[in-house]
Design a protein around this motif. Structure first.
Motif, PDB file in Angstrom:
ATOM      1  N   ALA A 161       3.798  -8.504   9.362  1.00  0.00           N
ATOM      2  CA  ALA A 161       4.728  -7.584   8.705  1.00  0.00           C
ATOM      3  C   ALA A 161       4.170  -6.165   8.709  1.00  0.00           C
ATOM      4  CB  ALA A 161       5.007  -8.048   7.276  1.00  0.00           C
ATOM      5  N   LEU A 162       2.907  -6.037   8.365  1.00  0.00           N
ATOM      6  CA  LEU A 162       2.276  -4.714   8.349  1.00  0.00           C
ATOM      7  C   LEU A 162       2.262  -4.099   9.747  1.00  0.00           C
ATOM      8  CD1 LEU A 162      -0.648  -5.468   5.891  1.00  0.00           C
ATOM      9  CD2 LEU A 162       1.051  -3.659   5.572  1.00  0.00           C
ATOM     10  N   ILE A 163       1.890  -4.893  10.735  1.00  0.00           N
ATOM     11  CA  ILE A 163       1.798  -4.395  12.105  1.00  0.00           C
ATOM     12  C   ILE A 163       3.163  -3.934  12.602  1.00  0.00           C
ATOM     13  CG2 ILE A 163       1.387  -5.131  14.493  1.00  0.00           C
ATOM     14  CD1 ILE A 163      -0.933  -6.868  13.316  1.00  0.00           C
ATOM     15  N   ALA A 164       4.232  -4.595  12.138  1.00  0.00           N
ATOM     16  CA  ALA A 164       5.579  -4.203  12.548  1.00  0.00           C
ATOM     17  C   ALA A 164       5.918  -2.785  12.105  1.00  0.00           C
ATOM     18  CB  ALA A 164       6.598  -5.187  11.983  1.00  0.00           C
ATOM     19  N   LEU A 165       5.208  -2.299  11.088  1.00  0.00           N
ATOM     20  CA  LEU A 165       5.449  -0.929  10.607  1.00  0.00           C
ATOM     21  C   LEU A 165       4.759   0.117  11.477  1.00  0.00           C
ATOM     22  CD1 LEU A 165       5.053  -1.516   6.756  1.00  0.00           C
ATOM     23  CD2 LEU A 165       7.183  -1.268   8.052  1.00  0.00           C
ATOM     24  N   GLY A 166       3.833  -0.328  12.319  1.00  0.00           N
ATOM     25  CA  GLY A 166       3.163   0.609  13.221  1.00  0.00           C
ATOM     26  C   GLY A 166       1.947   1.284  12.601  1.00  0.00           C
ATOM     27  N   GLU A 167       1.526   2.389  13.195  1.00  0.00           N
ATOM     28  CA  GLU A 167       0.272   3.025  12.800  1.00  0.00           C
ATOM     29  C   GLU A 167       0.326   3.718  11.444  1.00  0.00           C
ATOM     30  OE1 GLU A 167      -1.785   5.252  15.725  1.00  0.00           O
ATOM     31  OE2 GLU A 167      -1.933   3.534  17.078  1.00  0.00           O
ATOM     32  N   VAL A 168       1.494   3.766  10.817  1.00  0.00           N
ATOM     33  CA  VAL A 168       1.560   4.321   9.462  1.00  0.00           C
ATOM     34  C   VAL A 168       0.740   3.478   8.488  1.00  0.00           C
ATOM     35  CG1 VAL A 168       3.838   5.323   9.817  1.00  0.00           C
ATOM     36  CG2 VAL A 168       3.661   3.028   8.841  1.00  0.00           C
ATOM     37  N   ILE A 169       0.385   2.257   8.894  1.00  0.00           N
ATOM     38  CA  ILE A 169      -0.371   1.380   7.987  1.00  0.00           C
ATOM     39  C   ILE A 169      -1.864   1.695   7.979  1.00  0.00           C
ATOM     40  CG2 ILE A 169       1.289  -0.473   8.345  1.00  0.00           C
ATOM     41  CD1 ILE A 169      -0.848  -1.922  10.023  1.00  0.00           C
ATOM     42  N   LEU A 170      -2.335   2.500   8.925  1.00  0.00           N
ATOM     43  CA  LEU A 170      -3.786   2.698   9.054  1.00  0.00           C
ATOM     44  C   LEU A 170      -4.448   3.274   7.806  1.00  0.00           C
ATOM     45  CD1 LEU A 170      -4.070   3.792  12.788  1.00  0.00           C
ATOM     46  CD2 LEU A 170      -4.880   1.661  11.749  1.00  0.00           C
ATOM     47  N   PRO A 171      -3.905   4.329   7.174  1.00  0.00           N
ATOM     48  CA  PRO A 171      -4.549   4.836   5.959  1.00  0.00           C
ATOM     49  C   PRO A 171      -4.652   3.777   4.858  1.00  0.00           C
ATOM     50  CG  PRO A 171      -2.971   6.431   6.788  1.00  0.00           C
ATOM     51  CD  PRO A 171      -2.753   5.175   7.568  1.00  0.00           C
ATOM     52  N   THR A 172      -3.603   2.980   4.734  1.00  0.00           N
ATOM     53  CA  THR A 172      -3.599   1.925   3.724  1.00  0.00           C
ATOM     54  C   THR A 172      -4.640   0.865   4.048  1.00  0.00           C
ATOM     55  OG1 THR A 172      -1.254   2.257   3.246  1.00  0.00           O
ATOM     56  CG2 THR A 172      -2.180   0.136   2.661  1.00  0.00           C
ATOM     57  N   LEU A 173      -4.738   0.480   5.316  1.00  0.00           N
ATOM     58  CA  LEU A 173      -5.729  -0.519   5.707  1.00  0.00           C
ATOM     59  C   LEU A 173      -7.146  -0.008   5.483  1.00  0.00           C
ATOM     60  CD1 LEU A 173      -4.306  -2.008   9.036  1.00  0.00           C
ATOM     61  CD2 LEU A 173      -4.248  -3.021   6.748  1.00  0.00           C
ATOM     62  N   ARG A 174      -7.373   1.245   5.795  1.00  0.00           N
ATOM     63  CA  ARG A 174      -8.728   1.797   5.631  1.00  0.00           C
ATOM     64  C   ARG A 174      -9.129   1.849   4.166  1.00  0.00           C
ATOM     65  NH1 ARG A 174      -7.307   5.996  10.415  1.00  0.00           N
ATOM     66  NH2 ARG A 174      -7.989   4.660  12.137  1.00  0.00           N
ATOM     67  N   ALA A 175      -8.143   2.111   3.297  1.00  0.00           N
ATOM     68  CA  ALA A 175      -8.434   2.075   1.862  1.00  0.00           C
ATOM     69  C   ALA A 175      -8.758   0.653   1.429  1.00  0.00           C
ATOM     70  CB  ALA A 175      -7.249   2.620   1.072  1.00  0.00           C
ATOM     71  N   ALA A 176      -8.024  -0.321   1.963  1.00  0.00           N
ATOM     72  CA  ALA A 176      -8.245  -1.719   1.603  1.00  0.00           C
ATOM     73  C   ALA A 176      -9.591  -2.225   2.108  1.00  0.00           C
ATOM     74  CB  ALA A 176      -7.122  -2.588   2.153  1.00  0.00           C
ATOM     75  N   MET A 177     -10.101  -1.623   3.174  1.00  0.00           N
ATOM     76  CA  MET A 177     -11.403  -2.027   3.700  1.00  0.00           C
ATOM     77  C   MET A 177     -12.545  -1.719   2.734  1.00  0.00           C
ATOM     78  SD  MET A 177     -11.019  -0.877   7.687  1.00  0.00           S
ATOM     79  CE  MET A 177      -9.605  -1.425   8.665  1.00  0.00           C
ATOM     80  N   LYS A 178     -12.262  -0.931   1.702  1.00  0.00           N
ATOM     81  CA  LYS A 178     -13.276  -0.588   0.699  1.00  0.00           C
ATOM     82  C   LYS A 178     -13.064  -1.358  -0.611  1.00  0.00           C
ATOM     83  CE  LYS A 178     -13.499   4.101   2.617  1.00  0.00           C
ATOM     84  NZ  LYS A 178     -13.268   5.549   2.361  1.00  0.00           N
ATOM     85  N   ASP A 179     -12.116  -2.291  -0.590  1.00  0.00           N
ATOM     86  CA  ASP A 179     -11.809  -3.063  -1.796  1.00  0.00           C
ATOM     87  C   ASP A 179     -13.016  -3.896  -2.222  1.00  0.00           C
ATOM     88  OD1 ASP A 179      -9.023  -3.911  -3.287  1.00  0.00           O
ATOM     89  OD2 ASP A 179     -10.480  -5.551  -3.306  1.00  0.00           O
ATOM     90  N   LEU A 180     -13.117  -4.156  -3.507  1.00  0.00           N
ATOM     91  CA  LEU A 180     -14.236  -4.950  -4.019  1.00  0.00           C
ATOM     92  C   LEU A 180     -14.144  -6.416  -3.600  1.00  0.00           C
ATOM     93  CD1 LEU A 180     -14.512  -3.532  -7.663  1.00  0.00           C
ATOM     94  CD2 LEU A 180     -15.958  -2.997  -5.686  1.00  0.00           C
ATOM     95  N   ASP A 181     -12.945  -6.885  -3.329  1.00  0.00           N
ATOM     96  CA  ASP A 181     -12.736  -8.283  -2.956  1.00  0.00           C
ATOM     97  C   ASP A 181     -12.990  -8.453  -1.456  1.00  0.00           C
ATOM     98  OD1 ASP A 181     -11.804 -10.821  -2.302  1.00  0.00           O
ATOM     99  OD2 ASP A 181     -10.105 -10.713  -3.675  1.00  0.00           O
TER     100      ASP A 181
END
Length: 222
Positions: A161-181
């Protein structure tokens, strides 16, 4: 169920949708979709809410898409608010196939985070189809709150689902890469890898993500 006077074919189709045989239900749904008639809509929607077989549900959805959206969409929106998980899930799936973007307000944050994986996955798929132009980054942010959720099948659905949105997801993914979980970090990394290399496969991407997270590296660090 009280059936008014109808021709033999119609009666047989309505009875077939309630058969104990999945193959008969499948054939009945095919017949209804082949010759759409508004009198079938309620029965199709009711059957969607309880149908146990995936391939029959797909045929029921197809049959509904063969009817006028002006008649099916309001009834499907009622189902989206149902207490039954399968009713919500199949209604969302059918709405995504109809593709009427006017129903976008019905794709709520509550549905996108529904406790039932089946419902949430249908909501994710519907959301990326129906999202209005320009609202993709906001949707990506909402979807990212579900990163790390569930088992592989659910995680793969969210990644797709995220990939279907295209590269607009990159900032969100990069923020999630720093999540504590770590599960969130792994899922974010795997999704970013799949976005970059769709042919890699989810299993490979998630295994690679686990190694990256274990080493304390992100995609930005190499």
């Amino acid at each position: 169920m009280t059936i008014p006077k109808q021709d033999t074919t119609t009666i047989r189709a309505l009875q077939g949708l309630e058969s104990s045989s999945s193959s008969i239900r499948l054939q009945a749904a095919l017949a209804v979709g082949t010759t759409p008639d508004p009198q079938f809509i309620d029965t199709l929607i009711d059957r969607c809410a309880i149908e146990p077989e995936f391939y029959v549900r797909e045929m029921l959805t197809w049959a509904l898409t063969r009817h006028s959206a002006s008649m099916t969409v309001p009834k499907l929106l009622d189902e989206v608010r149902s207490e039954r998980a399968r009713a919500r899930s199949q209604a969302l799936h059918t709405l995504s196939k109809i593709g009427d973007r006017q129903v976008w307000p019905a794709i709520t944050r509550a549905l996108l985070a529904d406790a039932e994986d089946e419902v949430a996955r249908s909501a994710w798929r519907a959301a990326v189809v129906l999202v209005p132009e320009g609202e993709e980054p906001e949707l990506a942010a909402v979807l990212s709150t579900q990163l790390g959720r569930g088992e592989r099948e659910t995680q793969l659905s969210l990644s797709r689902a995220l990939i279907a949105l295209g590269e607009v997801i990159l900032p969100t993914l990069r923020a999630a890469m720093k999540d504590l979980d770590p599960r969130v970090r792994q899922h974010a990394v795997a999704t970013e890898r799949l976005l970059r290399n769709p042919d890699a496969g989810f299993e490979f991407a998630i295994d690679e993500a686990k190694r990256i997270v274990a080493l304390g590296r992100t995609s930005q660090e190499g």
